[in-house]
Design a protein around this motif. Structure first.
Motif, mmCIF file in Angstrom:
data_model
loop_
_atom_site.group_PDB
_atom_site.id
_atom_site.type_symbol
_atom_site.label_atom_id
_atom_site.label_comp_id
_atom_site.label_asym_id
_atom_site.label_seq_id
_atom_site.Cartn_x
_atom_site.Cartn_y
_atom_site.Cartn_z
ATOM 1 N N GLN A 45 0.752 -1.236 -0.020
ATOM 2 C CA GLN A 45 0.167 0.002 0.042
ATOM 3 C C GLN A 45 0.932 1.198 -0.062
ATOM 4 O O GLN A 45 1.946 1.333 0.602
ATOM 5 C CB GLN A 45 -0.878 0.096 1.294
ATOM 6 C CG GLN A 45 -1.920 -1.079 1.164
ATOM 7 C CD GLN A 45 -2.990 -1.072 2.500
ATOM 8 O OE1 GLN A 45 -2.540 -0.193 3.297
ATOM 9 N NE2 GLN A 45 -3.895 -1.763 2.331
ATOM 10 N N LEU A 46 0.455 2.390 -0.720
ATOM 11 C CA LEU A 46 0.932 3.622 -0.719
ATOM 12 C C LEU A 46 1.065 4.096 0.643
ATOM 13 O O LEU A 46 2.505 4.649 1.172
ATOM 14 C CB LEU A 46 0.246 4.606 -1.534
ATOM 15 C CG LEU A 46 0.617 5.977 -1.841
ATOM 16 C CD1 LEU A 46 1.812 5.709 -3.137
ATOM 17 C CD2 LEU A 46 -0.319 6.900 -2.457
ATOM 18 N N GLY A 47 0.294 4.088 1.557
ATOM 19 C CA GLY A 47 0.506 4.613 2.935
ATOM 20 C C GLY A 47 1.534 3.842 3.727
ATOM 21 O O GLY A 47 2.199 4.322 4.416
ATOM 22 N N TRP A 56 5.871 11.146 -1.287
ATOM 23 C CA TRP A 56 4.647 10.192 -0.855
ATOM 24 C C TRP A 56 3.650 10.856 -0.058
ATOM 25 O O TRP A 56 2.688 10.420 -0.161
ATOM 26 C CB TRP A 56 5.717 9.050 -0.345
ATOM 27 C CG TRP A 56 5.542 7.813 -1.092
ATOM 28 C CD1 TRP A 56 4.700 7.041 -1.176
ATOM 29 C CD2 TRP A 56 6.383 7.544 -2.085
ATOM 30 N NE1 TRP A 56 5.028 5.844 -2.057
ATOM 31 C CE2 TRP A 56 6.007 6.111 -2.585
ATOM 32 C CE3 TRP A 56 7.627 8.170 -2.758
ATOM 33 C CZ2 TRP A 56 6.825 5.812 -3.748
ATOM 34 C CZ3 TRP A 56 8.192 7.459 -3.667
ATOM 35 C CH2 TRP A 56 7.818 6.101 -4.332
ATOM 36 N N ARG A 57 3.947 11.819 0.640
ATOM 37 C CA ARG A 57 2.932 12.350 1.633
ATOM 38 C C ARG A 57 1.923 13.159 0.596
ATOM 39 O O ARG A 57 0.828 12.720 0.885
ATOM 40 C CB ARG A 57 3.617 13.321 2.365
ATOM 41 C CG ARG A 57 4.406 12.977 3.631
ATOM 42 C CD ARG A 57 4.505 14.280 4.690
ATOM 43 N NE ARG A 57 5.836 13.965 5.461
ATOM 44 C CZ ARG A 57 6.998 14.877 5.010
ATOM 45 N NH1 ARG A 57 6.986 15.622 4.318
ATOM 46 N NH2 ARG A 57 7.966 14.562 6.003
ATOM 47 N N VAL A 101 -0.281 10.306 -0.911
ATOM 48 C CA VAL A 101 -1.213 9.643 -0.104
ATOM 49 C C VAL A 101 -2.239 10.776 0.300
ATOM 50 O O VAL A 101 -3.412 10.499 0.253
ATOM 51 C CB VAL A 101 -0.586 9.483 1.317
ATOM 52 C CG1 VAL A 101 -1.480 8.899 2.604
ATOM 53 C CG2 VAL A 101 0.373 8.256 1.306
ATOM 54 N N PRO A 127 -4.295 6.269 1.477
ATOM 55 C CA PRO A 127 -3.067 5.370 1.747
ATOM 56 C C PRO A 127 -3.473 4.016 1.443
ATOM 57 O O PRO A 127 -2.390 3.278 1.443
ATOM 58 C CB PRO A 127 -3.283 5.299 3.535
ATOM 59 C CG PRO A 127 -4.943 5.817 3.724
ATOM 60 C CD PRO A 127 -5.098 6.877 2.668
ATOM 61 N N ASN A 180 1.238 1.096 -3.900
ATOM 62 C CA ASN A 180 2.360 1.708 -3.912
ATOM 63 C C ASN A 180 2.859 2.550 -5.268
ATOM 64 O O ASN A 180 3.219 3.429 -5.661
ATOM 65 C CB ASN A 180 3.552 1.496 -3.273
ATOM 66 C CG ASN A 180 4.296 0.404 -3.866
ATOM 67 O OD1 ASN A 180 5.408 0.463 -4.352
ATOM 68 N ND2 ASN A 180 3.720 -0.840 -4.052
#
Length: 297
Positions: A238-240, A270-271, A274, A279, A283
Motif C-alpha cells: 500500500q501507498l500509505g 509520498w506524503r 497519499v 493510503p 504504491n
C-alpha cells in the motif's frame, strides 16, 4: 514448545499466522478484528489454535510472542497500554516485533522488556502478501545469539531467508533504509515512464532498455510492465505503508544528523501522493500521481 503468541492478523499477519499453523505450531492469537480472527479460525487444524482477549492474556499463555503490527505507536500501545504485554511478561519470555517499527523505539521497548527479565528482538519482513502466504519471506533479524536461537524455528515457519543484521533495532533500521532505496527506484522509474510517454516512446522498449542496462532495479524488473504499463497497479504494497517506511527512514536521518536530501524529496512526494490518492491504493500508483492523474483507475 508451548503455543506461540501472535498479535496482529492484518494483510501480512494473517497469512504468516496461517503458515505457522501449517508447519505444525500451536498459536495463541489476538486481534481487535473479529473478522480477522474468524478468517484465521477457518481451516485451522484442530487443537492448534486458541484466541486470547488481550495482549496480557497472550503473555500469560505464551513464552514466544510475535507482533505483526502497522506502526511503532501501535506496538507501544500493545506493549505498554492497559492489558498490554509488559505488565504480564514472564521472565524468559521473548517478543519478536516483525512489523516495520522505528529503531529507536524498538531499542526503548527492548530495554523495558529486559527490565522484566524478558527480551524483545526485531525481525521485519520483506516480500509481498504472496510470499507471506507461501512462507518465503526474507526476514531481517536484530537481536543477540540467544534470542535468535529461540526465534529461529518460529521465523523459519514464515520465511525462507533469515539475515542477521546485528543488535536489537538493526533489523528495523535496515528494513527502512532498504525500502527507501526501493521507493527512490520506483520514483525514478515512474518519472522516466511519464517523460517517455510524453516523447511518444515505446514504453515497453524503454523498460527493456532499463532492464538490460544500468537503470535496472527491482521496480523496473517487477513493477514496470507488470503493474504500471498494464494499468493493473496491484503490486501488493500500500501507498500509505510505503510513506510510513519513508518516515521511519527520516527518523533515522534525524537520529544520525545526516542531511538526507533525496530522502526528503521522496518523503514529500509520498506524503502528497497519499493526500491525493489515500493510503490504501497500491504504491505503484505514485506513477499516476506524478502524471497528474489523482483519480483511481
Amino acid at each position: 514448545m508451548g503455543p506461540i503468541g501472535f498479535i496482529g492478523l492484518g494483510m501480512m499477519g494473517l497469512p504468516m499466522a496461517r503458515c505457522l499453523l501449517a508447519k505444525g505450531h500451536r498459536l495463541l492469537a489476538c486481534d481487535t478484528s473479529g473478522t480477522a480472527c474468524a478468517a484465521l479460525r477457518e481451516g485451522a487444524p484442530a487443537g492448534r489454535l486458541e484466541f486470547a482477549p488481550t495482549p496480557a492474556a497472550v503473555a500469560a499463555g505464551a513464552d514466544i510472542i510475535v507482533l505483526m503490527l502497522p506502526t511503532s505507536a501501535v506496538v507501544a500501545q500493545v506493549m505498554e497500554g492497559p492489558d498490554g504485554l509488559l505488565g504480564a511478561l514472564r521472565p524468559g519470555a521473548l517478543v519478536i516485533d516483525m512489523g516495520s517499527s522505528v529503531p529507536a523505539e524498538t531499542r526503548r521497548l527492548a530495554a523495558l522488556a529486559a527490565a522484566r527479565g524478558a527480551a524483545l528482538m526485531d525481525a521485519p519482513v520483506s516480500g509481498s502478501v504472496t510470499k507471506a502466504r507461501a512462507g518465503t519471506l526474507a526476514i531481517m533479524v536484530g537481536g543477540d545469539d540467544a534470542a535468535f536461537a529461540r526465534a529461529e524455528p518460529v521465523l523459519r515457519g514464515m520465511g525462507e531467508t533469515l539475515i542477521r543484521c546485528g543488535a536489537v533495532g538493526s533489523g528495523h533500521a535496515m528494513k527502512a533504509l532498504n525500502n527507501y532505496v526501493y521507493a527512490a527506484g520506483l520514483l525514478a522509474l515512474s518519472e522516466a515512464l511519464q517523460m517517455g510517454a510524453r516523447l511518444g516512446l515505446d514504453l515497453g522498449v524503454l523498460t527493456d532498455v532499463m532492464n538490460a542496462s544500468s537503470g535496472r532495479n527491482v521496480a523496473t524488473e517487477t513493477k514496470a510492465r507488470q503493474e504500471i504499463l498494464s494499468g493493473r497497479y496491484a503490486g501488493g504494497f500500500q501507498l500509505g505503508l510505503m510513506a510510513k517506511d519513508l518516515e521511519t527512514a527520516g527518523a533515522i536521518a534525524e537520529e544520525t544528523g545526516f542531511d538526507a536530501q533525496a530522502l526528503a524529496l521522496c518523503r514529500r512526494l509520498w506524503r502528497e501522493a497519499v493526500a491525493a490518492l489515500g493510503p490504501k491504493v497500491d504504491n505503484t500508483m505514485v506513477h499516476r500521481f506524478l502524471g497528474g492523474a489523482p483519480d483511481k483507475p
